[in-house]
Design a protein around this motif. Structure first.
Motif, PDB file in Angstrom:
ATOM      1  N   LYS A  54       0.842  -1.197   0.000  1.00  0.00           N
ATOM      2  CA  LYS A  54       0.000   0.000   0.000  1.00  0.00           C
ATOM      3  C   LYS A  54       0.875   1.245   0.000  1.00  0.00           C
ATOM      4  O   LYS A  54       2.020   1.222   0.464  1.00  0.00           O
ATOM      5  N   SER A  55       0.337   2.343  -0.513  1.00  0.00           N
ATOM      6  CA  SER A  55       1.066   3.609  -0.592  1.00  0.00           C
ATOM      7  C   SER A  55       0.093   4.762  -0.406  1.00  0.00           C
ATOM      8  O   SER A  55      -1.070   4.673  -0.816  1.00  0.00           O
ATOM      9  N   SER A  56       0.585   5.832   0.179  1.00  0.00           N
ATOM     10  CA  SER A  56      -0.226   7.047   0.311  1.00  0.00           C
ATOM     11  C   SER A  56      -0.229   7.850  -0.989  1.00  0.00           C
ATOM     12  O   SER A  56      -0.985   8.814  -1.107  1.00  0.00           O
ATOM     13  N   LEU A  57       0.583   7.453  -1.937  1.00  0.00           N
ATOM     14  CA  LEU A  57       0.689   8.185  -3.206  1.00  0.00           C
ATOM     15  C   LEU A  57      -0.235   7.567  -4.246  1.00  0.00           C
ATOM     16  O   LEU A  57      -0.381   6.342  -4.318  1.00  0.00           O
ATOM     17  N   ARG A  58      -0.835   8.413  -5.077  1.00  0.00           N
ATOM     18  CA  ARG A  58      -1.733   7.953  -6.139  1.00  0.00           C
ATOM     19  C   ARG A  58      -0.937   7.240  -7.231  1.00  0.00           C
ATOM     20  O   ARG A  58       0.270   7.441  -7.370  1.00  0.00           O
ATOM     21  N   ALA A  59      -1.631   6.457  -8.036  1.00  0.00           N
ATOM     22  CA  ALA A  59      -0.980   5.708  -9.117  1.00  0.00           C
ATOM     23  C   ALA A  59      -0.210   6.651 -10.045  1.00  0.00           C
ATOM     24  O   ALA A  59       0.909   6.336 -10.470  1.00  0.00           O
ATOM     25  N   LYS A  60      -0.786   7.812 -10.360  1.00  0.00           N
ATOM     26  CA  LYS A  60      -0.101   8.763 -11.245  1.00  0.00           C
ATOM     27  C   LYS A  60       1.203   9.238 -10.602  1.00  0.00           C
ATOM     28  O   LYS A  60       2.231   9.329 -11.260  1.00  0.00           O
ATOM     29  N   GLU A  61       1.170   9.507  -9.310  1.00  0.00           N
ATOM     30  CA  GLU A  61       2.377   9.946  -8.610  1.00  0.00           C
ATOM     31  C   GLU A  61       3.430   8.838  -8.586  1.00  0.00           C
ATOM     32  O   GLU A  61       4.622   9.101  -8.769  1.00  0.00           O
ATOM     33  N   ARG A  62       2.982   7.609  -8.395  1.00  0.00           N
ATOM     34  CA  ARG A  62       3.938   6.481  -8.400  1.00  0.00           C
ATOM     35  C   ARG A  62       4.583   6.339  -9.770  1.00  0.00           C
ATOM     36  O   ARG A  62       5.783   6.074  -9.880  1.00  0.00           O
ATOM     37  N   GLU A  63       3.798   6.513 -10.828  1.00  0.00           N
ATOM     38  CA  GLU A  63       4.372   6.416 -12.179  1.00  0.00           C
ATOM     39  C   GLU A  63       5.359   7.550 -12.435  1.00  0.00           C
ATOM     40  O   GLU A  63       6.382   7.350 -13.098  1.00  0.00           O
ATOM     41  N   ILE A  64       5.060   8.724 -11.918  1.00  0.00           N
ATOM     42  CA  ILE A  64       5.993   9.845 -12.064  1.00  0.00           C
ATOM     43  C   ILE A  64       7.320   9.522 -11.382  1.00  0.00           C
ATOM     44  O   ILE A  64       8.390   9.742 -11.944  1.00  0.00           O
ATOM     45  N   ILE A  65       7.252   8.984 -10.185  1.00  0.00           N
ATOM     46  CA  ILE A  65       8.490   8.596  -9.483  1.00  0.00           C
ATOM     47  C   ILE A  65       9.235   7.550 -10.295  1.00  0.00           C
ATOM     48  O   ILE A  65      10.455   7.644 -10.478  1.00  0.00           O
ATOM     49  N   ILE A 149      10.183   7.441  -1.054  1.00  0.00           N
ATOM     50  CA  ILE A 149      11.492   6.784  -0.937  1.00  0.00           C
ATOM     51  C   ILE A 149      11.356   5.282  -1.158  1.00  0.00           C
ATOM     52  O   ILE A 149      12.220   4.659  -1.786  1.00  0.00           O
ATOM     53  N   MET A 150      10.256   4.686  -0.690  1.00  0.00           N
ATOM     54  CA  MET A 150      10.018   3.252  -0.938  1.00  0.00           C
ATOM     55  C   MET A 150       9.930   2.983  -2.448  1.00  0.00           C
ATOM     56  O   MET A 150      10.477   1.993  -2.946  1.00  0.00           O
ATOM     57  N   ILE A 151       9.259   3.860  -3.170  1.00  0.00           N
ATOM     58  CA  ILE A 151       9.118   3.667  -4.624  1.00  0.00           C
ATOM     59  C   ILE A 151      10.470   3.879  -5.312  1.00  0.00           C
ATOM     60  O   ILE A 151      10.813   3.160  -6.258  1.00  0.00           O
ATOM     61  N   ILE A 152      11.237   4.850  -4.838  1.00  0.00           N
ATOM     62  CA  ILE A 152      12.579   5.052  -5.400  1.00  0.00           C
ATOM     63  C   ILE A 152      13.402   3.777  -5.226  1.00  0.00           C
ATOM     64  O   ILE A 152      14.087   3.334  -6.157  1.00  0.00           O
ATOM     65  N   GLY A 153      13.316   3.172  -4.046  1.00  0.00           N
ATOM     66  CA  GLY A 153      14.041   1.930  -3.807  1.00  0.00           C
ATOM     67  C   GLY A 153      13.569   0.809  -4.715  1.00  0.00           C
ATOM     68  O   GLY A 153      14.389   0.087  -5.311  1.00  0.00           O
ATOM     69  N   ASP A 154      12.265   0.675  -4.855  1.00  0.00           N
ATOM     70  CA  ASP A 154      11.678  -0.338  -5.744  1.00  0.00           C
ATOM     71  C   ASP A 154      12.209  -0.161  -7.160  1.00  0.00           C
ATOM     72  O   ASP A 154      12.695  -1.104  -7.783  1.00  0.00           O
ATOM     73  N   LYS A 155      12.152   1.074  -7.644  1.00  0.00           N
ATOM     74  CA  LYS A 155      12.536   1.286  -9.044  1.00  0.00           C
ATOM     75  C   LYS A 155      14.041   1.127  -9.229  1.00  0.00           C
ATOM     76  O   LYS A 155      14.493   0.642 -10.264  1.00  0.00           O
ATOM     77  N   THR A 156      14.806   1.500  -8.228  1.00  0.00           N
ATOM     78  CA  THR A 156      16.257   1.341  -8.325  1.00  0.00           C
ATOM     79  C   THR A 156      16.627  -0.133  -8.476  1.00  0.00           C
ATOM     80  O   THR A 156      17.533  -0.473  -9.248  1.00  0.00           O
ATOM     81  N   ILE A 157      15.933  -1.011  -7.776  1.00  0.00           N
ATOM     82  CA  ILE A 157      16.180  -2.454  -7.916  1.00  0.00           C
ATOM     83  C   ILE A 157      16.028  -2.858  -9.376  1.00  0.00           C
ATOM     84  O   ILE A 157      16.909  -3.500  -9.961  1.00  0.00           O
ATOM     85  N   MET A 158      14.913  -2.487  -9.980  1.00  0.00           N
ATOM     86  CA  MET A 158      14.669  -2.909 -11.371  1.00  0.00           C
ATOM     87  C   MET A 158      15.616  -2.203 -12.344  1.00  0.00           C
ATOM     88  O   MET A 158      16.081  -2.816 -13.306  1.00  0.00           O
TER      89      MET A 158
END
Length: 177
Positions: A54-65, A149-158
């Motif tokens: 779960k995330s407090s950020l909207r799907a659009k915000e997650r895609e932007i990150i 920061i969690m999403i940054i970490g997720d994307k950095t892995i990939m």
């Protein structure tokens, strides 16, 4: 350097086969980069659990990150995948390019997000306090910062997995800047 292959369903463990089946049902494919994670008995399952949290950020915000981090890290695979997903979340072609360049002039709140995420990624978390202040002034809170920061970490892995392996991109290629 040894070539990193994309395993087929028959080449992965039963647990990873079940994940492949779920991906096939959910999105109609097993993206090559996800399949590559199935070389590890636990990598794919752990990654999906992390990414699906779960995330407090909207799907659009997650895609932007995802786009900003992938641009900074130079990952064409993730830029291509998240260009498709960004469009599915309402971003136009021009907005996608602007985000990848490090701004979002079409929305002040998203612009604060883009600029902070770009700086976090480029500077390994050591950012100018004015960017953090601008993030909060735009309407975000401490929970949003943690989730970003969690999403940054997720994307950095990939990003790192693709940059290291060069797995074939199975999405329409994102335009170069």
């Amino acid at each position: 350097m040894k070539t990193f292959s994309v395993p087929t369903r028959e080449q992965v463990s039963p647990a990873n086969q079940a994940i492949f089946d779920n991906l096939q049902k959910a999105i109609g494919m097993v993206p090559n980069l996800y399949a590559a994670m199935a070389h590890s008995e636990h990598g794919l399952g752990n990654y999906i659990a992390f990414q699906s949290g779960k995330s407090s950020l909207r799907a659009k915000e997650r895609e932007i990150i995802n786009l900003v981090v992938s641009q900074v890290n130079g990952c064409i695979y993730c830029l291509s995948a998240h260009t498709v997903l960004g469009k599915m979340n309402g971003l136009t072609d021009d907005q996608l390019i602007e985000i990848r360049k490090g701004s979002a002039s079409f929305d002040a709140k998203l612009d604060a997000l883009v600029k902070l995420v770009k700086s976090i990624t480029e500077n390994k978390g050591r950012v100018d306090s004015a960017l953090v202040d601008n993030f909060y002034a735009a309407g975000y809170n401490e929970g949003n910062l943690v989730d970003a920061i969690m999403i940054i970490g997720d994307k950095t892995i990939m990003n790192y997995l693709h940059n290291l392996t060069g797995i074939a991109v199975d999405f329409p290629l994102a335009p170069s800047l």
